[in-house]
Structures are given as C-alpha cells and as structure tokens.
Motif scaffolding. Structure first.
Motif, PDB file in Angstrom:
ATOM      1  N   SER A  76       0.806  -1.222   0.000  1.00  0.00           N
ATOM      2  CA  SER A  76       0.000   0.000   0.000  1.00  0.00           C
ATOM      3  C   SER A  76       0.840   1.274   0.000  1.00  0.00           C
ATOM      4  O   SER A  76       0.351   2.328  -0.405  1.00  0.00           O
ATOM      5  CB  SER A  76      -0.936   0.012   1.213  1.00  0.00           C
ATOM      6  OG  SER A  76      -0.194   0.069   2.434  1.00  0.00           O
ATOM      7  N   LYS A  77       2.077   1.198   0.447  1.00  0.00           N
ATOM      8  CA  LYS A  77       2.917   2.391   0.529  1.00  0.00           C
ATOM      9  C   LYS A  77       3.820   2.557  -0.696  1.00  0.00           C
ATOM     10  O   LYS A  77       4.609   3.491  -0.761  1.00  0.00           O
ATOM     11  CB  LYS A  77       3.768   2.333   1.799  1.00  0.00           C
ATOM     12  CG  LYS A  77       2.949   2.343   3.082  1.00  0.00           C
ATOM     13  CD  LYS A  77       3.841   2.252   4.313  1.00  0.00           C
ATOM     14  CE  LYS A  77       3.012   2.226   5.584  1.00  0.00           C
ATOM     15  NZ  LYS A  77       3.865   2.126   6.806  1.00  0.00           N
ATOM     16  N   LEU A  78       3.700   1.650  -1.652  1.00  0.00           N
ATOM     17  CA  LEU A  78       4.554   1.700  -2.822  1.00  0.00           C
ATOM     18  C   LEU A  78       3.933   2.538  -3.934  1.00  0.00           C
ATOM     19  O   LEU A  78       2.710   2.740  -3.973  1.00  0.00           O
ATOM     20  CB  LEU A  78       4.810   0.287  -3.342  1.00  0.00           C
ATOM     21  CG  LEU A  78       5.338  -0.753  -2.347  1.00  0.00           C
ATOM     22  CD1 LEU A  78       5.668  -2.051  -3.078  1.00  0.00           C
ATOM     23  CD2 LEU A  78       6.551  -0.234  -1.599  1.00  0.00           C
ATOM     24  N   LEU A  79       4.778   3.026  -4.846  1.00  0.00           N
ATOM     25  CA  LEU A  79       4.261   3.699  -6.039  1.00  0.00           C
ATOM     26  C   LEU A  79       3.383   2.718  -6.810  1.00  0.00           C
ATOM     27  O   LEU A  79       3.809   1.589  -7.095  1.00  0.00           O
ATOM     28  CB  LEU A  79       5.422   4.155  -6.920  1.00  0.00           C
ATOM     29  CG  LEU A  79       6.301   5.292  -6.382  1.00  0.00           C
ATOM     30  CD1 LEU A  79       7.538   5.451  -7.259  1.00  0.00           C
ATOM     31  CD2 LEU A  79       5.516   6.603  -6.324  1.00  0.00           C
ATOM     32  N   PRO A  80       2.144   3.085  -7.131  1.00  0.00           N
ATOM     33  CA  PRO A  80       1.235   2.150  -7.814  1.00  0.00           C
ATOM     34  C   PRO A  80       1.824   1.535  -9.078  1.00  0.00           C
ATOM     35  O   PRO A  80       1.600   0.357  -9.356  1.00  0.00           O
ATOM     36  CB  PRO A  80       0.016   3.021  -8.129  1.00  0.00           C
ATOM     37  CG  PRO A  80       0.026   4.061  -7.057  1.00  0.00           C
ATOM     38  CD  PRO A  80       1.477   4.360  -6.805  1.00  0.00           C
ATOM     39  N   ALA A  81       2.600   2.318  -9.829  1.00  0.00           N
ATOM     40  CA  ALA A  81       3.172   1.795 -11.066  1.00  0.00           C
ATOM     41  C   ALA A  81       4.099   0.623 -10.803  1.00  0.00           C
ATOM     42  O   ALA A  81       4.235  -0.278 -11.644  1.00  0.00           O
ATOM     43  CB  ALA A  81       3.934   2.901 -11.805  1.00  0.00           C
TER      44      ALA A  81
END
Length: 437
Positions: free
Chosen positions: A133-138
């Motif tokens: 959840s804390k990562l860049l969506p891409a």
C-alpha cells in the motif's frame, strides 16, 4: 492493490501469447494451479540470485541480516551482468526444479513469464504478509500476474537524460534539451568548442541486448507509437513507431552516437560517460552515484545534471524499469525467504540503499524525504518519470518477444533493412507470438 483478471491479458502492454501461459517448455496453467497460493513454510539458509552488486551495498544489507539471523543465513549468488544471461540462468535453474536459488531478483518484465510457468511462489499480502500500500502504484503492477502478487517491488527505474553541465554552460546552452532537435542543436554548439572535440553527442543502448528493447520502446513511445496495443495485439507498423525507430537509426547513421554504440552494453555506456566521452547519455538512476564518485573512477563528478528524456515535441516517454524479489517455487526455506524480502523491502532499508547507491526506491514517501532530496535533487523528476513511464511488453514468452524486437531493430541500425521493412517484419512476427488459442 488489485486488478480484475483478464483471460491471458495483463493491463495495457502485456502480450497474449500462443499457448496462453505455457512458455519455454513450461506446463499449461489452464488448471489454475499457477495462481494458487500455498503456505510458505521452512526456515533455514537461503540464497539470493541477482545481477552484479556493483555498489557492494547489497552484500552489506545481507551481512546485517546474517548477523541478526545466525540460523537463517542468506548468501548472494551473482549472475552475469547482462539481463538476458541472468534470465536464462534463472530459467535453467527453474526448469530443472533446482532449489539452488531461493529468491530471484527479477527484471520487472519477467513476472508474467516466471509466474505463468509456475516457477514462482505466490506471495501473501495483508497481515503476516507483504504490504504494497505504501509503494508507487506503477511499481506494484510489475509484480502482479493475473491480479495476484508474485514479486515484491524493491527498486524502481525510469530512463533519464544525463548531460554535461560544464560543456552546455560553455556553449551558452541554459537548459537541458526537451526535444530531439534541441539536443542535436546543443550538441553542435558544444562540438564547436575546443573542449567539445572528441566528445560524442548522444548515447543510448543500441547493442543487441535487452537495452536495445528498452531504447526502442522509449523512442517509439516518445513519438506517440506503441509496440503492443491495449488488446494485446502488435501495433508497431505505424507512422509513429517509424518516427521513433528513424530517430535511433539516424542517430547512428549520422554519427550522433559513437561508433562503438552498437557493441556497448549498459555498463560500457556508463564507463563511456564517466570517462567524459559523451555529452548526453540516456541511463538509469543507478549511474548518478557512480558518476559522482571522487575516487578517480569518474572524470565527470560534479559536472553533470539529470533531466527527463527528450522526445520529438517535448519530454519523451521513459521506460519503466526496476527489480522485484520473488521466491522460487522450488526453494526449501520459503518462510525465511519471505521474511528476508520483508526486511529488504522495508522503508528504512530502501532509504539506506538509495542513499548509498542512487537506486530508485519503490516506497512513495521516500521521494519527498528531506535526506533523500538533499542528496538527490532529481528525485521529483524521477518520480514523475516513473509515474508516467511506459512498460516494455510483458509476456509469458518474453525471451521470444524481446529477441524479435532486438533482431528487427538491430538490422535497421546496421543498415541491413530499412526502418519500414524492419517494422513490417516485426509486426508479422509479433502477430504470430500473440495469436490466442
């Protein structure tokens, strides 16, 4: 972060291949077993199969893990530097069902191939599992196959334009170029200087390696074209794609790129830039820290900047790169492997690694972290590049796809075929590879 599974389609640029899931001799996944999650059990020694640890920082992180886990030691296995060779060794290990590799450091475009062939264990998410959840969506989408997580994004990447600030300043060029034509114009001004004699104008990877697929995708996407359309069908035989390929071919033909470009890999290009031999260099973020070293290994330390890659009418479309950690389906100690991935993916570890290596993190908040921005002023540019980046075609038979792209483009670069012929042939070959059954 979940996506609706589509029959043999992976959002956007993912290819739908013949046999729809079986590749490189792998079994069909029609029974759905490839996507079935199983408990990750077993504790003890593990290995990490990875490309070259150029900075030495990966080993430092592994050493810290080993000090804290004396009964669950991790060992780094360095594979060849060239991505094609890394992928082949991992495939050879998987097809023999060997447990020699516990964790695989995968290029982001390999997830579909490795997951579809059931060479990877599905990774648990949520409580007790991995938190994306804390990562860049891409970056998260690069670790998914059919809506399930098979690889945890550890580092991201997007192509950037490195440029010599000292030479541009002497030539009276105030800003880095945002278009191809502006780049050529700036190059002409620099080469007219005594300091510009013998300095090559531009370099991107055009040797017959995975880097050529990256350069091709960036040039075509920047010109408004695509290699594969949203429906998974090839779309490479278009005026826009031709404009992108023409850019690369003319750069070689007109001497804008060095003669050695057709044989240089990514590391060869890095050394060329660090030796002060090229004005504009398309490269990944990892080069920033290495090129700024003051130990004598770089002649351009403190004399270069970073900008978005240019395109025909403005900033171009960078390629989305990066590496994800996956657990081999044949590993013995999968519970330890999962804990090790959690450790390496933690925000504090990612920050420490980025500060030591200039590798791009996947934790979104780190791009606004004061310590990070203080050391790497280009982070906002990089974040935007990652968010807008385009992917190479991800495919179950990725080896066949990238080989087709490299073969067609390399022939055009060498003058053996015209760009139009190269793209017509590539369209046909990719059409055969994307015929659904």
């Amino acid at each position: 972060m979940r996506r609706t599974p589509l029959a043999c389609a992976f959002a956007g640029l993912t290819l739908t291949l013949a046999a729809c899931g079986g590749g490189d001799g792998g079994p069909s996944e029609g029974d759905g077993k490839a996507a079935a999650g199983a408990p990750l059990t077993g504790r003890g020694p593990i290995t990490l199969a990875t490309g070259k640890d150029r900075s030495g920082n990966m080993q430092k992180m592994v050493d810290a893990w080993n000090r804290a886990h004396p009964d669950q030691q991790a060992r780094v296995i360095e594979l060849p530097d060239e991505p094609n060779d890394q992928r082949q060794q991992m495939i050879q290990n998987a097809t023999t069902r060997s447990d020699a590799y516990s964790i695989l450091n995968l290029d982001v475009v390999w997830t579909a191939e490795f997951a579809a062939n059931r060479w990877l264990a599905q990774l648990p998410e949520g409580p007790g599992g991995l938190d994306t959840s804390k990562l860049l969506p891409a970056t998260v989408t690069t670790g998914e196959y059919r809506g399930r997580l098979f690889a945890m994004p550890l580092t991201s990447d997007a192509g950037l334009l490195y440029y010599r600030t000292d030479l541009l300043e002497k030539a009276g060029v105030a800003d880095p170029p945002s278009t191809w034509q502006a780049m050529w114009a700036a190059c002409d001004k620099v080469k007219a200087l005594p300091e510009g004699k013998g300095v090559d104008c531009f370099l991107t990877e055009v040797g017959k390696t995975e880097g050529l697929t990256v350069s091709t995708a960036e040039a075509i996407n920047s010109a408004g074209g695509t290699i594969v359309g949203p429906d998974g069908r090839p779309t490479v035989n278009t005026p826009q794609a031709k404009a992108g390929l023409d850019f690369l071919v003319k750069a070689v033909k007109d001497g804008r790129m060095p003669k050695a470009a057709l044989t240089l890999d990514g590391e060869g290009g890095r050394r060329h830039f660090q030796a002060g031999k090229v004005l504009f260099h398309r490269q990944w973020p990892y080069q920033y820290d290495l090129a700024n070293k003051t130990d004598g290994s770089s002649k351009v330390a403190g004399r270069f900047g970073v900008a978005p890659i240019p395109g025909p009418n403005g900033p171009g479309a960078a390629n989305l790169g990066g590496h994800n950690y996956a657990i081999s389906a044949f590993a013995k100690n999968k519970a330890t492997a999962l804990d090790f991935i959690k450790y390496m993916a933690d925000g504090a570890q990612q920050k420490a690694n980025s500060l030591a290596t200039s590798q791009a993190p996947t934790v979104a908040a780190l791009y606004d972290d004061p310590d990070m921005v203080k050391k790497y002023a280009f982070l906002p540019t990089l974040k935007t590049a990652i968010e807008k980046a385009k992917s190479r075609p991800s495919a179950v038979k990725y080896g066949d796809v990238t080989s087709a792209i490299q073969g067609a483009v390399y022939d055009a670069l060498g003058g053996r075929t015209s760009t139009g012929q190269a793209l017509t042939g590539l369209q046909s070959k990719l059409g055969q590879l994307t015929t659904a059954q």
